[in-house]
Write a protein that holds these residues in place. Structure first.
Motif, PDB file in Angstrom:
ATOM      1  N   GLU A  67     -42.307   6.576  -7.443  1.00  0.00           N
ATOM      2  CA  GLU A  67     -41.599   7.784  -7.864  1.00  0.00           C
ATOM      3  C   GLU A  67     -41.966   8.146  -9.309  1.00  0.00           C
ATOM      4  O   GLU A  67     -42.180   9.319  -9.630  1.00  0.00           O
ATOM      5  CB  GLU A  67     -40.088   7.602  -7.728  1.00  0.00           C
ATOM      6  N   ILE A  68     -42.070   7.145 -10.172  1.00  0.00           N
ATOM      7  CA  ILE A  68     -42.482   7.394 -11.560  1.00  0.00           C
ATOM      8  C   ILE A  68     -43.886   7.986 -11.585  1.00  0.00           C
ATOM      9  O   ILE A  68     -44.145   8.980 -12.277  1.00  0.00           O
ATOM     10  CB  ILE A  68     -42.410   6.095 -12.392  1.00  0.00           C
ATOM     11  N   TYR A  69     -44.789   7.417 -10.815  1.00  0.00           N
ATOM     12  CA  TYR A  69     -46.163   7.922 -10.756  1.00  0.00           C
ATOM     13  C   TYR A  69     -46.191   9.381 -10.281  1.00  0.00           C
ATOM     14  O   TYR A  69     -46.872  10.232 -10.872  1.00  0.00           O
ATOM     15  CB  TYR A  69     -47.007   7.047  -9.829  1.00  0.00           C
ATOM     16  N   ASN A  70     -45.453   9.670  -9.215  1.00  0.00           N
ATOM     17  CA  ASN A  70     -45.431  11.030  -8.675  1.00  0.00           C
ATOM     18  C   ASN A  70     -44.841  12.024  -9.674  1.00  0.00           C
ATOM     19  O   ASN A  70     -45.342  13.145  -9.810  1.00  0.00           O
ATOM     20  CB  ASN A  70     -44.659  11.074  -7.354  1.00  0.00           C
ATOM     21  N   LEU A  71     -43.786  11.625 -10.365  1.00  0.00           N
ATOM     22  CA  LEU A  71     -43.184  12.515 -11.356  1.00  0.00           C
ATOM     23  C   LEU A  71     -44.133  12.761 -12.522  1.00  0.00           C
ATOM     24  O   LEU A  71     -44.220  13.884 -13.029  1.00  0.00           O
ATOM     25  CB  LEU A  71     -41.860  11.945 -11.861  1.00  0.00           C
ATOM     26  N   LYS A  72     -44.840  11.729 -12.949  1.00  0.00           N
ATOM     27  CA  LYS A  72     -45.807  11.904 -14.043  1.00  0.00           C
ATOM     28  C   LYS A  72     -46.912  12.879 -13.636  1.00  0.00           C
ATOM     29  O   LYS A  72     -47.334  13.729 -14.431  1.00  0.00           O
ATOM     30  CB  LYS A  72     -46.402  10.561 -14.458  1.00  0.00           C
ATOM     31  N   THR A  73     -47.367  12.781 -12.401  1.00  0.00           N
ATOM     32  CA  THR A  73     -48.394  13.690 -11.902  1.00  0.00           C
ATOM     33  C   THR A  73     -47.861  15.118 -11.839  1.00  0.00           C
ATOM     34  O   THR A  73     -48.524  16.062 -12.290  1.00  0.00           O
ATOM     35  CB  THR A  73     -48.883  13.235 -10.512  1.00  0.00           C
ATOM     36  N   THR A  74     -46.676  15.278 -11.291  1.00  0.00           N
ATOM     37  CA  THR A  74     -46.048  16.592 -11.209  1.00  0.00           C
ATOM     38  C   THR A  74     -45.833  17.180 -12.589  1.00  0.00           C
ATOM     39  O   THR A  74     -46.085  18.364 -12.824  1.00  0.00           O
ATOM     40  CB  THR A  74     -44.702  16.502 -10.457  1.00  0.00           C
ATOM     41  N   LEU A  75     -45.374  16.358 -13.505  1.00  0.00           N
ATOM     42  CA  LEU A  75     -45.123  16.799 -14.871  1.00  0.00           C
ATOM     43  C   LEU A  75     -46.417  17.278 -15.533  1.00  0.00           C
ATOM     44  O   LEU A  75     -46.424  18.321 -16.200  1.00  0.00           O
ATOM     45  CB  LEU A  75     -44.504  15.649 -15.667  1.00  0.00           C
ATOM     46  N   SER A  76     -47.471  16.561 -15.332  1.00  0.00           N
ATOM     47  CA  SER A  76     -48.764  16.948 -15.889  1.00  0.00           C
ATOM     48  C   SER A  76     -49.223  18.294 -15.326  1.00  0.00           C
ATOM     49  O   SER A  76     -49.703  19.164 -16.065  1.00  0.00           O
ATOM     50  CB  SER A  76     -49.800  15.864 -15.605  1.00  0.00           C
ATOM     51  N   ASP A  77     -49.067  18.456 -14.015  1.00  0.00           N
ATOM     52  CA  ASP A  77     -49.446  19.722 -13.381  1.00  0.00           C
ATOM     53  C   ASP A  77     -48.604  20.880 -13.910  1.00  0.00           C
ATOM     54  O   ASP A  77     -49.130  21.954 -14.193  1.00  0.00           O
ATOM     55  CB  ASP A  77     -49.306  19.626 -11.861  1.00  0.00           C
ATOM     56  N   SER A 137     -36.481  19.523 -16.585  1.00  0.00           N
ATOM     57  CA  SER A 137     -35.678  18.757 -15.623  1.00  0.00           C
ATOM     58  C   SER A 137     -36.424  17.513 -15.133  1.00  0.00           C
ATOM     59  O   SER A 137     -35.870  16.406 -15.088  1.00  0.00           O
ATOM     60  CB  SER A 137     -35.313  19.660 -14.445  1.00  0.00           C
ATOM     61  N   ILE A 138     -37.690  17.685 -14.764  1.00  0.00           N
ATOM     62  CA  ILE A 138     -38.482  16.553 -14.285  1.00  0.00           C
ATOM     63  C   ILE A 138     -38.729  15.556 -15.406  1.00  0.00           C
ATOM     64  O   ILE A 138     -38.706  14.341 -15.194  1.00  0.00           O
ATOM     65  CB  ILE A 138     -39.799  17.046 -13.650  1.00  0.00           C
ATOM     66  N   SER A 139     -38.924  16.055 -16.610  1.00  0.00           N
ATOM     67  CA  SER A 139     -39.135  15.175 -17.763  1.00  0.00           C
ATOM     68  C   SER A 139     -37.910  14.293 -18.003  1.00  0.00           C
ATOM     69  O   SER A 139     -38.042  13.091 -18.266  1.00  0.00           O
ATOM     70  CB  SER A 139     -39.434  16.025 -18.999  1.00  0.00           C
ATOM     71  N   ILE A 140     -36.729  14.870 -17.894  1.00  0.00           N
ATOM     72  CA  ILE A 140     -35.488  14.096 -18.066  1.00  0.00           C
ATOM     73  C   ILE A 140     -35.368  13.050 -16.962  1.00  0.00           C
ATOM     74  O   ILE A 140     -35.044  11.884 -17.227  1.00  0.00           O
ATOM     75  CB  ILE A 140     -34.263  15.028 -18.098  1.00  0.00           C
ATOM     76  N   LEU A 179     -35.817   7.313 -15.066  1.00  0.00           N
ATOM     77  CA  LEU A 179     -36.445   6.322 -14.185  1.00  0.00           C
ATOM     78  C   LEU A 179     -37.214   5.274 -14.980  1.00  0.00           C
ATOM     79  O   LEU A 179     -37.207   4.094 -14.622  1.00  0.00           O
ATOM     80  CB  LEU A 179     -37.365   7.011 -13.174  1.00  0.00           C
ATOM     81  N   LEU A 180     -37.875   5.695 -16.050  1.00  0.00           N
ATOM     82  CA  LEU A 180     -38.572   4.731 -16.901  1.00  0.00           C
ATOM     83  C   LEU A 180     -37.584   3.774 -17.550  1.00  0.00           C
ATOM     84  O   LEU A 180     -37.836   2.564 -17.635  1.00  0.00           O
ATOM     85  CB  LEU A 180     -39.405   5.455 -17.962  1.00  0.00           C
ATOM     86  N   LYS A 181     -36.447   4.301 -17.972  1.00  0.00           N
ATOM     87  CA  LYS A 181     -35.409   3.444 -18.554  1.00  0.00           C
ATOM     88  C   LYS A 181     -34.899   2.452 -17.507  1.00  0.00           C
ATOM     89  O   LYS A 181     -34.730   1.266 -17.797  1.00  0.00           O
ATOM     90  CB  LYS A 181     -34.255   4.296 -19.084  1.00  0.00           C
ATOM     91  N   GLN A 182     -34.674   2.922 -16.287  1.00  0.00           N
ATOM     92  CA  GLN A 182     -34.230   2.041 -15.203  1.00  0.00           C
ATOM     93  C   GLN A 182     -35.249   0.948 -14.952  1.00  0.00           C
ATOM     94  O   GLN A 182     -34.900  -0.227 -14.785  1.00  0.00           O
ATOM     95  CB  GLN A 182     -34.001   2.858 -13.931  1.00  0.00           C
ATOM     96  N   TYR A 183     -36.539   1.312 -14.926  1.00  0.00           N
ATOM     97  CA  TYR A 183     -37.596   0.337 -14.684  1.00  0.00           C
ATOM     98  C   TYR A 183     -37.611  -0.724 -15.782  1.00  0.00           C
ATOM     99  O   TYR A 183     -37.700  -1.921 -15.500  1.00  0.00           O
ATOM    100  CB  TYR A 183     -38.954   1.040 -14.604  1.00  0.00           C
TER     101      TYR A 183
END
Length: 77
Positions: A17-27, A41-44, A49-53
């Motif tokens: 999920e972190i990987y997918n969000l990073k990709t989406t965020l970049s796009d 919103s996606i950045s937040i 999720l990074l904090k949870q990890y």
């Protein structure tokens, strides 16, 4: 052997999920810029999720440390 245990202990769903969000965020950044509401919103969500990890990793490392101390006959401090 340690590498296999390490991979088995990873929360792969969270990492994916972190990987997918990073990709989406970049796009989104490339297409609409950082001032876009969806980007914010996606950045937040990604930050959370990074904090949870990181918290999960810290808990796992603490548990491993306690287990090592028990195996070595030391008390946990």
């Amino acid at each position: 052997m340690k590498a296999v245990n390490h991979v088995q202990n990873e929360n792969m769903d969270l990492l994916l999920e972190i990987y997918n969000l990073k990709t989406t965020l970049s796009d989104l950044y490339s297409k609409k810029g950082p001032a876009n509401g969806e980007y914010i919103s996606i950045s937040i969500k990604l930050d959370l999720l990074l904090k949870q990890y990181i918290e999960e990793k810290m808990t796992m490392l603490n548990d491993e440390l306690i287990e090592m101390q028990k195996q070595n006959g030391l008390s946990a401090s």
